[in-house]
Design a protein around this motif. Structure first.
Motif, PDB file in Angstrom:
ATOM      1  N   THR A 113     -21.325  26.432 -44.385  1.00 40.52           N
ATOM      2  CA  THR A 113     -20.688  25.894 -45.596  1.00 40.52           C
ATOM      3  C   THR A 113     -21.733  25.619 -46.670  1.00 40.52           C
ATOM      4  OG1 THR A 113     -18.891  24.891 -44.320  1.00 40.52           O
ATOM      5  CG2 THR A 113     -19.309  23.998 -46.515  1.00 40.52           C
ATOM      6  N   LEU A 114     -22.850  25.009 -46.289  1.00 41.82           N
ATOM      7  CA  LEU A 114     -23.915  24.736 -47.253  1.00 41.82           C
ATOM      8  C   LEU A 114     -24.478  26.038 -47.815  1.00 41.82           C
ATOM      9  CD1 LEU A 114     -25.806  22.830 -48.732  1.00 41.82           C
ATOM     10  CD2 LEU A 114     -27.246  22.740 -46.684  1.00 41.82           C
ATOM     11  N   LEU A 115     -24.669  27.025 -46.967  1.00 44.75           N
ATOM     12  CA  LEU A 115     -25.190  28.313 -47.427  1.00 44.75           C
ATOM     13  C   LEU A 115     -24.237  28.956 -48.431  1.00 44.75           C
ATOM     14  CD1 LEU A 115     -27.740  30.068 -46.605  1.00 44.75           C
ATOM     15  CD2 LEU A 115     -26.131  31.471 -45.314  1.00 44.75           C
ATOM     16  N   ARG A 116     -22.952  28.898 -48.169  1.00 53.00           N
ATOM     17  CA  ARG A 116     -21.955  29.488 -49.063  1.00 53.00           C
ATOM     18  C   ARG A 116     -21.883  28.742 -50.394  1.00 53.00           C
ATOM     19  NH1 ARG A 116     -18.267  33.038 -47.062  1.00 53.00           N
ATOM     20  NH2 ARG A 116     -16.650  32.250 -48.459  1.00 53.00           N
ATOM     21  N   ILE A 117     -22.111  27.444 -50.366  1.00 56.59           N
ATOM     22  CA  ILE A 117     -22.150  26.676 -51.611  1.00 56.59           C
ATOM     23  C   ILE A 117     -23.384  27.066 -52.434  1.00 56.59           C
ATOM     24  CG2 ILE A 117     -22.503  24.350 -52.553  1.00 56.59           C
ATOM     25  CD1 ILE A 117     -20.714  23.304 -50.276  1.00 56.59           C
ATOM     26  N   ILE A 118     -24.519  27.240 -51.763  1.00 62.05           N
ATOM     27  CA  ILE A 118     -25.739  27.644 -52.474  1.00 62.05           C
ATOM     28  C   ILE A 118     -25.557  29.013 -53.118  1.00 62.05           C
ATOM     29  CG2 ILE A 118     -28.194  28.231 -52.196  1.00 62.05           C
ATOM     30  CD1 ILE A 118     -28.274  26.150 -49.911  1.00 62.05           C
TER      31      ILE A 118
ATOM     32  N   ARG B 162     -29.039  36.397 -56.082  1.00 59.35           N
ATOM     33  CA  ARG B 162     -29.021  35.853 -54.730  1.00 59.35           C
ATOM     34  C   ARG B 162     -28.340  36.853 -53.799  1.00 59.35           C
ATOM     35  NH1 ARG B 162     -27.394  31.778 -58.128  1.00 59.35           N
ATOM     36  NH2 ARG B 162     -25.196  32.130 -57.617  1.00 59.35           N
ATOM     37  N   GLY B 163     -29.121  37.479 -52.927  1.00 55.99           N
ATOM     38  CA  GLY B 163     -28.539  38.370 -51.928  1.00 55.99           C
ATOM     39  C   GLY B 163     -27.965  37.558 -50.774  1.00 55.99           C
ATOM     40  N   PHE B 164     -26.889  38.054 -50.171  1.00 56.33           N
ATOM     41  CA  PHE B 164     -26.247  37.334 -49.062  1.00 56.33           C
ATOM     42  C   PHE B 164     -25.999  38.317 -47.929  1.00 56.33           C
ATOM     43  CE2 PHE B 164     -23.264  34.998 -46.562  1.00 56.33           C
ATOM     44  CZ  PHE B 164     -23.445  33.655 -46.886  1.00 56.33           C
TER      45      PHE B 164
ATOM     46  N   ASP C 107     -26.787  34.425 -42.975  1.00 58.03           N
ATOM     47  CA  ASP C 107     -25.933  33.643 -42.091  1.00 58.03           C
ATOM     48  C   ASP C 107     -25.888  34.275 -40.703  1.00 58.03           C
ATOM     49  OD1 ASP C 107     -24.118  31.892 -41.023  1.00 58.03           O
ATOM     50  OD2 ASP C 107     -22.372  32.751 -42.036  1.00 58.03           O
ATOM     51  N   GLU C 108     -26.711  33.775 -39.786  1.00 54.87           N
ATOM     52  CA  GLU C 108     -26.748  34.286 -38.410  1.00 54.87           C
ATOM     53  C   GLU C 108     -26.874  35.807 -38.391  1.00 54.87           C
ATOM     54  OE1 GLU C 108     -26.741  32.694 -35.533  1.00 54.87           O
ATOM     55  OE2 GLU C 108     -26.077  30.669 -35.965  1.00 54.87           O
ATOM     56  N   SER C 109     -27.731  36.330 -39.258  1.00 47.04           N
ATOM     57  CA  SER C 109     -27.736  37.774 -39.507  1.00 47.04           C
ATOM     58  C   SER C 109     -28.304  38.605 -38.362  1.00 47.04           C
ATOM     59  CB  SER C 109     -28.542  38.066 -40.781  1.00 47.04           C
ATOM     60  OG  SER C 109     -28.004  37.375 -41.874  1.00 47.04           O
ATOM     61  N   PHE C 110     -29.023  37.982 -37.440  1.00 49.47           N
ATOM     62  CA  PHE C 110     -29.615  38.734 -36.329  1.00 49.47           C
ATOM     63  C   PHE C 110     -28.869  38.517 -35.015  1.00 49.47           C
ATOM     64  CE2 PHE C 110     -33.825  37.858 -38.691  1.00 49.47           C
ATOM     65  CZ  PHE C 110     -33.608  38.924 -39.535  1.00 49.47           C
ATOM     66  N   SER C 111     -27.807  37.724 -35.027  1.00 49.78           N
ATOM     67  CA  SER C 111     -27.199  37.274 -33.777  1.00 49.78           C
ATOM     68  C   SER C 111     -26.596  38.406 -32.950  1.00 49.78           C
ATOM     69  CB  SER C 111     -26.132  36.216 -34.065  1.00 49.78           C
ATOM     70  OG  SER C 111     -25.112  36.737 -34.894  1.00 49.78           O
ATOM     71  N   ALA C 112     -26.165  39.503 -33.599  1.00 53.03           N
ATOM     72  CA  ALA C 112     -25.508  40.593 -32.875  1.00 53.03           C
ATOM     73  C   ALA C 112     -26.496  41.633 -32.350  1.00 53.03           C
ATOM     74  CB  ALA C 112     -24.475  41.270 -33.774  1.00 53.03           C
TER      75      ALA C 112
ATOM     76  N   ILE D  15     -36.007  32.553 -49.026  1.00 54.99           N
ATOM     77  CA  ILE D  15     -35.012  32.874 -48.002  1.00 54.99           C
ATOM     78  C   ILE D  15     -34.475  31.589 -47.391  1.00 54.99           C
ATOM     79  CG2 ILE D  15     -34.579  34.006 -45.798  1.00 54.99           C
ATOM     80  CD1 ILE D  15     -36.464  36.165 -46.532  1.00 54.99           C
ATOM     81  N   ILE D  16     -33.139  31.497 -47.342  1.00 56.39           N
ATOM     82  CA  ILE D  16     -32.461  30.392 -46.674  1.00 56.39           C
ATOM     83  C   ILE D  16     -31.666  31.008 -45.530  1.00 56.39           C
ATOM     84  CG2 ILE D  16     -30.976  28.376 -46.934  1.00 56.39           C
ATOM     85  CD1 ILE D  16     -31.473  28.514 -49.938  1.00 56.39           C
TER      86      ILE D  16
END
Length: 252
Positions: free
Chosen positions: A49-54, A79-81, A160-165, A189-190
Motif C-alpha cells: 500500500t505504501l509503495l502504491r501511494i509513493i 517512477r518505474g513500477f 513489489d516482490e518482483s523476484f518472488s516468482a 529504488i524502493i
C-alpha cells in the motif's frame, strides 16, 4: 532528496462489511536520491500500500508524498513500477515488450534493440528475443518484465516482490543487475520484499513496518560494502536480527 513522505496514513473501507481498515498510520520518511531502500514487515502491514501511494496509484487518506518537491497525485514516467506478477503485452514478442517504453519516449528502434539484447543476455534470455509471452515460463516472463522496467530512463524504480516468482539462480542474477544499474544510473529504488536475505544483500536502508496499521518500527542501516557476501558473519547477524524483530511483531 527524492522522496519526502509526510504524515501518511491510509484507511480503506472493506467491501465485505463496510468496516474501516487502517492500513498505514503516520508514516514519515525521507528517501534520498540514489538510495536502495527496502520495506519489510509482517504480512498485511501495508508495505505494498505504501509503495502504491509513493507511485501515485493510490492517494493517502492523510498526509503527502513529494517526489523532488512535487506532490504525488498520479503515476509518472519518472517512477518505474515493477509488479509482483509479470504484466507483458501478449501481442508483442520479448524484445518488443522490452523496448516498448523506449519507443513511446522516441528512442531509435535500432539503438533500443541493441541495448535490450545486452540486458536480455545478462539474464539468459537472448535466445528468446523473438518468442511471445505464451511461449515462456512464469520465471522467464518475470525476467522480461523486470528488464523492461530497468531499461527505461525513469529516475526511480518501485518494486513489489518482483523476484518472488524466480528460481534462486535467476533471482541472484537479477539482484546483482538491479543493484549495478541503481548505482551506475543513480536511480532511487524502493523495494518491497518478504525475503530478508534479499533486503540485506541489496539495501542501503531497511524500513521495518509494524503490524497493521503499519507504522515505522525501526530503520536498519546496512553499512556493508558491495559486493556483499551472504556467508559473512555481519551479513548473517543482520538477517537474524531483522527476522527476530519481525517474529516479535507477529507474536505480539
Amino acid at each position: 532528496m527524492t522522496f519526502e513522505i509526510e504524515n501518511v496514513s491510509k484507511t480503506f473501507v472493506s467491501n465485505d462489511d463496510g468496516e474501516e481498515v487502517h492500513a498505514l498510520k503516520d508514516i514519515n520518511l525521507t528517501i534520498e536520491t540514489g538510495k536502495f531502500v527496502s520495506l519489510v514487515g509482517p504480512s498485511g502491514c501495508g508495505k505494498t500500500t505504501l509503495l502504491r501511494i509513493i507511485e501515485g496509484f493510490e492517494n493517502p487518506t492523510e498526509g503527502t508524498v513529494k517526489d523532488n518537491g512535487e506532490i504525488v497525485t498520479e503515476p509518472s514516467n519518472e517512477r518505474g513500477f515493477i509488479f509482483q506478477n509479470y504484466s507483458l503485452y501478449p501481442w508483442l514478442n520479448v524484445i518488443d515488450n522490452v523496448i516498448f517504453g523506449l519507443g513511446i519516449n522516441g528512442k531509435p528502434e535500432k539503438e533500443s534493440k541493441k541495448r535490450a539484447m545486452e540486458y536480455l543476455k545478462t539474464v539468459g534470455l537472448e535466445d528468446f528475443a523473438k518468442r511471445y509471452p505464451h511461449e515462456l515460463s512464469g520465471g522467464m516472463k518475470q525476467r522480461v518484465a523486470i528488464i523492461r522496467s530497468l531499461i527505461n530512463d525513469s529516475k526511480s524504480l518501485l518494486m513489489d516482490e518482483s523476484f518472488s516468482a524466480l528460481d534462486v539462480q535467476s533471482r541472484h542474477k537479477l539482484q546483482k543487475l538491479v543493484h549495478k544499474i541503481c548505482k551506475e544510473q543513480n536511480k532511487t529504488i524502493i523495494f518491497v520484499t518478504h525475503d530478508i536475505d534479499e533486503a540485506v544483500f541489496l539495501s542501503d536502508e531497511i524500513i521495518l513496518l509494524s503490524r497493521r496499521p503499519g507504522r515505522i518500527k525501526e530503520i536498519f542501516e546496512v553499512k556493508m560494502e558491495h559486493p556483499r557476501n551472504r556467508e559473512d558473519k555481519k551479513f548473517e547477524e543482520l538477517v537474524s536480527e531483522i527476522i527476530q524483530a519481525i517474529d516479535e511483531l507477529e507474536d505480539n
